[in-house]
Structure formats: C-alpha cells, structure tokens
Design a protein around this motif. Structure first.
Motif, PDB file in Angstrom:
ATOM      1  N   ASP A  66       0.815  -1.216   0.000  1.00 54.91           N
ATOM      2  CA  ASP A  66       0.000   0.000   0.000  1.00 54.91           C
ATOM      3  C   ASP A  66       0.849   1.267   0.000  1.00 54.91           C
ATOM      4  O   ASP A  66       0.544   2.229  -0.709  1.00 54.91           O
ATOM      5  N   ASP A  67       1.918   1.294   0.782  1.00 51.48           N
ATOM      6  CA  ASP A  67       2.774   2.479   0.837  1.00 51.48           C
ATOM      7  C   ASP A  67       3.426   2.771  -0.513  1.00 51.48           C
ATOM      8  O   ASP A  67       3.528   3.930  -0.927  1.00 51.48           O
ATOM      9  N   GLU A  68       3.866   1.729  -1.208  1.00 56.49           N
ATOM     10  CA  GLU A  68       4.489   1.915  -2.515  1.00 56.49           C
ATOM     11  C   GLU A  68       3.483   2.463  -3.526  1.00 56.49           C
ATOM     12  O   GLU A  68       3.815   3.331  -4.340  1.00 56.49           O
ATOM     13  N   ILE A  69       2.255   1.993  -3.465  1.00 61.29           N
ATOM     14  CA  ILE A  69       1.226   2.477  -4.395  1.00 61.29           C
ATOM     15  C   ILE A  69       0.900   3.937  -4.115  1.00 61.29           C
ATOM     16  O   ILE A  69       0.808   4.749  -5.049  1.00 61.29           O
ATOM     17  N   VAL A 101       3.882  10.756  -6.543  1.00 62.33           N
ATOM     18  CA  VAL A 101       4.879  11.254  -7.489  1.00 62.33           C
ATOM     19  C   VAL A 101       4.210  11.571  -8.828  1.00 62.33           C
ATOM     20  O   VAL A 101       4.451  12.627  -9.425  1.00 62.33           O
ATOM     21  N   TYR A 102       3.359  10.686  -9.286  1.00 61.85           N
ATOM     22  CA  TYR A 102       2.648  10.895 -10.553  1.00 61.85           C
ATOM     23  C   TYR A 102       1.810  12.173 -10.503  1.00 61.85           C
ATOM     24  O   TYR A 102       1.880  13.016 -11.408  1.00 61.85           O
ATOM     25  N   LEU A 103       1.035  12.345  -9.446  1.00 61.70           N
ATOM     26  CA  LEU A 103       0.168  13.522  -9.345  1.00 61.70           C
ATOM     27  C   LEU A 103       0.967  14.817  -9.275  1.00 61.70           C
ATOM     28  O   LEU A 103       0.607  15.815  -9.918  1.00 61.70           O
ATOM     29  N   GLU A 143       3.956  15.405 -10.531  1.00 59.87           N
ATOM     30  CA  GLU A 143       4.530  15.668 -11.849  1.00 59.87           C
ATOM     31  C   GLU A 143       3.472  16.130 -12.848  1.00 59.87           C
ATOM     32  O   GLU A 143       3.722  17.027 -13.655  1.00 59.87           O
ATOM     33  N   MET A 144       2.291  15.548 -12.798  1.00 57.97           N
ATOM     34  CA  MET A 144       1.222  15.963 -13.718  1.00 57.97           C
ATOM     35  C   MET A 144       0.730  17.371 -13.382  1.00 57.97           C
ATOM     36  O   MET A 144       0.446  18.167 -14.282  1.00 57.97           O
ATOM     37  N   LEU A 145       0.641  17.699 -12.094  1.00 56.87           N
ATOM     38  CA  LEU A 145       0.252  19.063 -11.702  1.00 56.87           C
ATOM     39  C   LEU A 145       1.298  20.074 -12.160  1.00 56.87           C
ATOM     40  O   LEU A 145       0.958  21.165 -12.629  1.00 56.87           O
ATOM     41  N   LYS A 146       2.580  19.724 -12.058  1.00 60.38           N
ATOM     42  CA  LYS A 146       3.638  20.618 -12.550  1.00 60.38           C
ATOM     43  C   LYS A 146       3.473  20.868 -14.040  1.00 60.38           C
ATOM     44  O   LYS A 146       3.616  22.008 -14.506  1.00 60.38           O
ATOM     45  N   MET A 147       3.172  19.824 -14.809  1.00 60.73           N
ATOM     46  CA  MET A 147       2.984  19.994 -16.248  1.00 60.73           C
ATOM     47  C   MET A 147       1.807  20.923 -16.538  1.00 60.73           C
ATOM     48  O   MET A 147       1.884  21.779 -17.422  1.00 60.73           O
ATOM     49  N   MET A 178      10.813  15.009 -11.002  1.00 60.10           N
ATOM     50  CA  MET A 178      11.288  14.433  -9.759  1.00 60.10           C
ATOM     51  C   MET A 178      11.725  13.001 -10.050  1.00 60.10           C
ATOM     52  O   MET A 178      10.921  12.170 -10.414  1.00 60.10           O
ATOM     53  N   ILE A 179      13.006  12.738  -9.898  1.00 56.63           N
ATOM     54  CA  ILE A 179      13.522  11.403 -10.170  1.00 56.63           C
ATOM     55  C   ILE A 179      13.544  10.570  -8.899  1.00 56.63           C
ATOM     56  O   ILE A 179      13.179   9.421  -8.886  1.00 56.63           O
ATOM     57  N   VAL A 180      13.969  11.162  -7.809  1.00 54.30           N
ATOM     58  CA  VAL A 180      14.013  10.446  -6.541  1.00 54.30           C
ATOM     59  C   VAL A 180      12.844  10.944  -5.710  1.00 54.30           C
ATOM     60  O   VAL A 180      12.864  12.055  -5.194  1.00 54.30           O
TER      61      VAL A 180
END
Length: 85
Positions: free
Chosen positions: A47-50, A56-58, A60-64, A78-80
């Motif tokens: 669960d924590d990994e998901i 991270v996905y959200l 990066e998409m908000l930044k775009m 964000m790579i790390v």
C-alpha cells in the motif's frame, strides 16, 4: 525484493551522478512492458508503494499543468521521490 531493488541491482554500475541515466534506464524498461506487465508489478506493491507512486505521478502531472498555464516556468521532473507518510 521489490522491482525497484531488482532494477537497481541490475543497473547499479550504469547509474552515475547524472539522473538522466536513471531516466534512460526506466524508459528502456517501460518500452518492453505491456499494460498487463505493469499492472502485475503494481499488484505486487504494498500500500505504501502504491500511495508513493501515485503521489509522485500527481505532483509531476500538476507541474505539467502549471507550466501549460504559465504558472511555472521551469519543470524539473522528480527522479528520486520523497517518502510519503
């Protein structure tokens, strides 16, 4: 062993201080995966990994979207990812 651990152990000698190395490796790996392969990896995550992956996905998409609206001028992916708690 998690998928990230496996990838790191396979490519550790190719990863230097340039995050573009990691991006190239990830893109190469993803090109070879089907949707079913990716879904299987996600199903194996805890669960924590998901939650971390979605975070991270959200971000990066908000930044775009912010760049598209002119609210952000520079985008550095964000790579790390940070640890989410």
């Amino acid at each position: 062993m998690s998928f990230v651990d496996e990838v790191y152990s396979l490519y550790r000698d190719q990863l230097n201080d340039d995050e573009e190395d990691a991006v190239a490796i990830v893109l190469s790996i993803l090109e070879e995966q089907s949707r079913d392969d990716v879904m299987q990896l996600i199903n194996e995550m805890n669960d924590d990994e998901i939650i971390q992956m979605m975070g991270v996905y959200l971000v990066e998409m908000l930044k775009m979207k912010m760049i598209q609206d002119g609210k952000l001028t520079q985008w550095k992916p964000m790579i790390v990812p940070p640890k989410f708690h």
